[in-house]
Design a protein around this motif. Structure first.
Motif, PDB file in Angstrom:
ATOM      1  N   ASN A 184      -0.345   4.286   2.743  1.00 35.65           N
ATOM      2  CA  ASN A 184      -0.589   3.992   4.159  1.00 35.65           C
ATOM      3  C   ASN A 184       0.584   3.213   4.745  1.00 35.65           C
ATOM      4  OD1 ASN A 184      -3.601   4.781   4.523  1.00 35.65           O
ATOM      5  ND2 ASN A 184      -3.561   3.591   2.648  1.00 35.65           N
TER       6      ASN A 184
ATOM      7  N   CYS B 121      -3.581  -2.821  -3.041  1.00 40.21           N
ATOM      8  CA  CYS B 121      -3.938  -3.911  -2.118  1.00 40.21           C
ATOM      9  C   CYS B 121      -4.892  -4.885  -2.799  1.00 40.21           C
ATOM     10  CB  CYS B 121      -4.598  -3.341  -0.855  1.00 40.21           C
ATOM     11  SG  CYS B 121      -3.462  -2.467   0.239  1.00 40.21           S
TER      12      CYS B 121
ATOM     13  N   CYS C 189      -7.334  -0.212  -1.388  1.00 42.12           N
ATOM     14  CA  CYS C 189      -6.848   0.597  -2.516  1.00 42.12           C
ATOM     15  C   CYS C 189      -6.537  -0.354  -3.685  1.00 42.12           C
ATOM     16  CB  CYS C 189      -5.607   1.401  -2.132  1.00 42.12           C
ATOM     17  SG  CYS C 189      -4.125   0.409  -1.954  1.00 42.12           S
TER      18      CYS C 189
ATOM     19  N   CYS D 132       0.846  -1.198   0.000  1.00 44.21           N
ATOM     20  CA  CYS D 132       0.000   0.000   0.000  1.00 44.21           C
ATOM     21  C   CYS D 132       0.886   1.255   0.000  1.00 44.21           C
ATOM     22  CB  CYS D 132      -0.866  -0.041   1.253  1.00 44.21           C
ATOM     23  SG  CYS D 132      -2.220   1.103   1.229  1.00 44.21           S
TER      24      CYS D 132
ATOM     25  N   CYS E  81      -4.023  -1.087   3.526  1.00 38.83           N
ATOM     26  CA  CYS E  81      -5.396  -0.659   3.821  1.00 38.83           C
ATOM     27  C   CYS E  81      -6.412  -1.712   3.383  1.00 38.83           C
ATOM     28  CB  CYS E  81      -5.702   0.662   3.125  1.00 38.83           C
ATOM     29  SG  CYS E  81      -5.862   0.534   1.330  1.00 38.83           S
ATOM     30  N   SER E  82      -6.020  -2.591   2.475  1.00 45.75           N
ATOM     31  CA  SER E  82      -6.854  -3.692   1.938  1.00 45.75           C
ATOM     32  C   SER E  82      -7.977  -3.223   1.023  1.00 45.75           C
ATOM     33  CB  SER E  82      -7.451  -4.559   3.068  1.00 45.75           C
ATOM     34  OG  SER E  82      -6.428  -5.189   3.781  1.00 45.75           O
TER      35      SER E  82
HETATM   36 ZN   LIG Z   1      -3.872  -0.123   0.230  1.00 48.82          ZN
END
Ligand SMILES: [Zn+2]
Length: 403
Positions: free
Chosen positions: A291, A301, A298, A288, A295-296
């Motif tokens: 971050n 990710c 974007c 990421c 962040c899971s």
């Molecule tokens: Zn991310």
């Protein structure tokens, strides 16, 4: 004109700094590159190679010749002036034909025989470390890991300290796992010669490598190219330098420097597959860019989460990704995947093909239909919409006003 007047080393506390005093149209300033003092002996004051490569994107953009009375490696001078600069200018009207002028030397610069690579924590970086850490090519095994702060965390005005600090901490932990020394460096390159780092990261990183030119026998630069088949120098000033990285390495490599593009033979899915069983990657993978932790949600990710799911290894990365979020928001992830497929994004196609078998047929049809419909209605650049308008005009003679 950018005139490099002197290169010298200064010390402050436990740091050693390589300074380049230069002037642009008479205005004096200093570019610096800093490492721990134990690496002072490897900082290169004898050549302007690092400076010429690091400032090149700025000089091309602003039409500045680069001039110095300090020597440059002869082969580098030839490849910059006769190959790289004319080629980039030929295919980009936004940059100018400039010249690098300095006394040339063909003397070999002795090095300490080290082999390095960067440790960003991303898939490209992990793939390179895993591939070369215990390489069967004994002479090419990794000896050092590096974290160069030469623009990827922003310049002074936009420096993302909390992300940088976390990356340093993560790099230290990864280096400890592999039992390799970690070189952390800083520089004001992004402030003195500002250019978009996403377009010039190869130049900035090779600047840092060349500042420590007396250390390296070889340096693996982790390829982040979409696919080796995608090669372009068209409008290089506004495109990722990785699209022509092989040309750059050809031009920058000489008898004093051996940069190897590692990972170019693999696409994103293959890189993810090659790191998926690494316990270190499972603990520290960080993809990421905006971050300090993944962040899971974007695009970076999402891409890796989908790739891990496609090869059935997602659960192994529960420490670094929010897998519950993925499970609850599959609609969002699948939409992202089918959008990329519709746009024929080369990096996502292998992931799409691998995921297709996992997505129920009726869901697949649904996503394809909705994505197609969205572009049909809203995006006039898509060929289906143009055809539709033509048919309507020719067939029924009703003129549909395009947006
Ligand atoms: Zn991310």
């Amino acid at each position: 004109m950018i005139k490099l007047n002197s290169i010298y080393i200064t010390e402050s506390g436990d740091k050693a700094r390589l300074n380049f005093d230069y002037s642009i149209d008479g205005k004096l300033d200093t570019l610096w590159f800093e490492v721990d003092k134990e690496y002072k002996q490897y900082l290169c004051t004898e050549r302007i190679d690092a400076f010429a490569i690091g400032v090149l994107p700025f000089a091309l953009k602003n039409g500045h010749d680069i001039v110095s009375e300090i020597p440059i490696t002869e082969e580098l001078s030839y490849k910059l002036n006769e190959n790289l600069i004319p080629l980039l200018v030929k295919y980009d009207e936004h940059i100018s034909l400039i010249k690098v002028t300095a006394p040339m030397t063909d003397e070999i610069l002795q090095n300490a025989g080290a082999v390095g690579t960067g440790v960003s924590g991303g898939t490209d970086s992990f793939n390179t470390i895993i591939s070369t850490y215990q390489s069967p090519y004994k002479d090419m095994q990794l000896t050092h890991l590096c974290l160069f702060n030469v623009g990827s965390f922003g310049g002074n005005a936009s420096f993302q300290k909390h992300i940088y600090d976390k990356c340093v901490e993560r790099a230290m932990l990864i280096a400890k796992e592999y039992n390799l020394p970690l070189i952390i460096s800083n520089s004001n390159l992004a402030d003195m010669f500002p250019r978009n780092h996403a377009y010039t990261h190869d130049f900035s990183s090779i600047f840092a490598i060349c500042c420590l030119q007396k250390l390296w026998k070889a340096y693996y630069y982790a390829s982040s190219n979409t696919d080796i088949n995608v090669f372009s120098i068209l409008n290089s000033s506004v495109n990722d330098s990785d699209e022509y990285a092989l040309l750059l390495y050809y031009c920058f490599n000489n008898k004093n420097l051996n940069i190897i593009s590692e990972g170019m033979q693999k696409n994103k899915l293959e890189k993810v597959a090659s790191i998926a069983d690494s316990a270190v990657a499972q603990k520290y993978l960080h993809v990421c860019s905006d971050n300090a932790e993944n962040c899971s949600h974007c695009s970076k990710c999402m891409k890796v989460i989908l790739a891990l799911d496609a090869i059935g290894k997602l659960e192994k990365f529960a420490k670094v990704f929010d897998i519950e979020y993925y499970k609850k928001h599959k609609f969002k992830f699948y939409w992202f995947l089918f959008e990329k497929h519709y746009r024929k994004a080369p990096m996502m196609e292998p992931i799409y093909r691998a995921m297709r078998a996992k997505i129920p047929f009726y869901e697949s049809i649904f996503y394809k239909a909705v994505v197609w419909l969205k572009h049909f209605i809203y995006d006039e650049s898509y060929p289906e919409r143009k055809v539709y308008i033509k048919i309507r005009i020719l067939g029924i003679s009703i003129k549909i006003k395009r947006r």
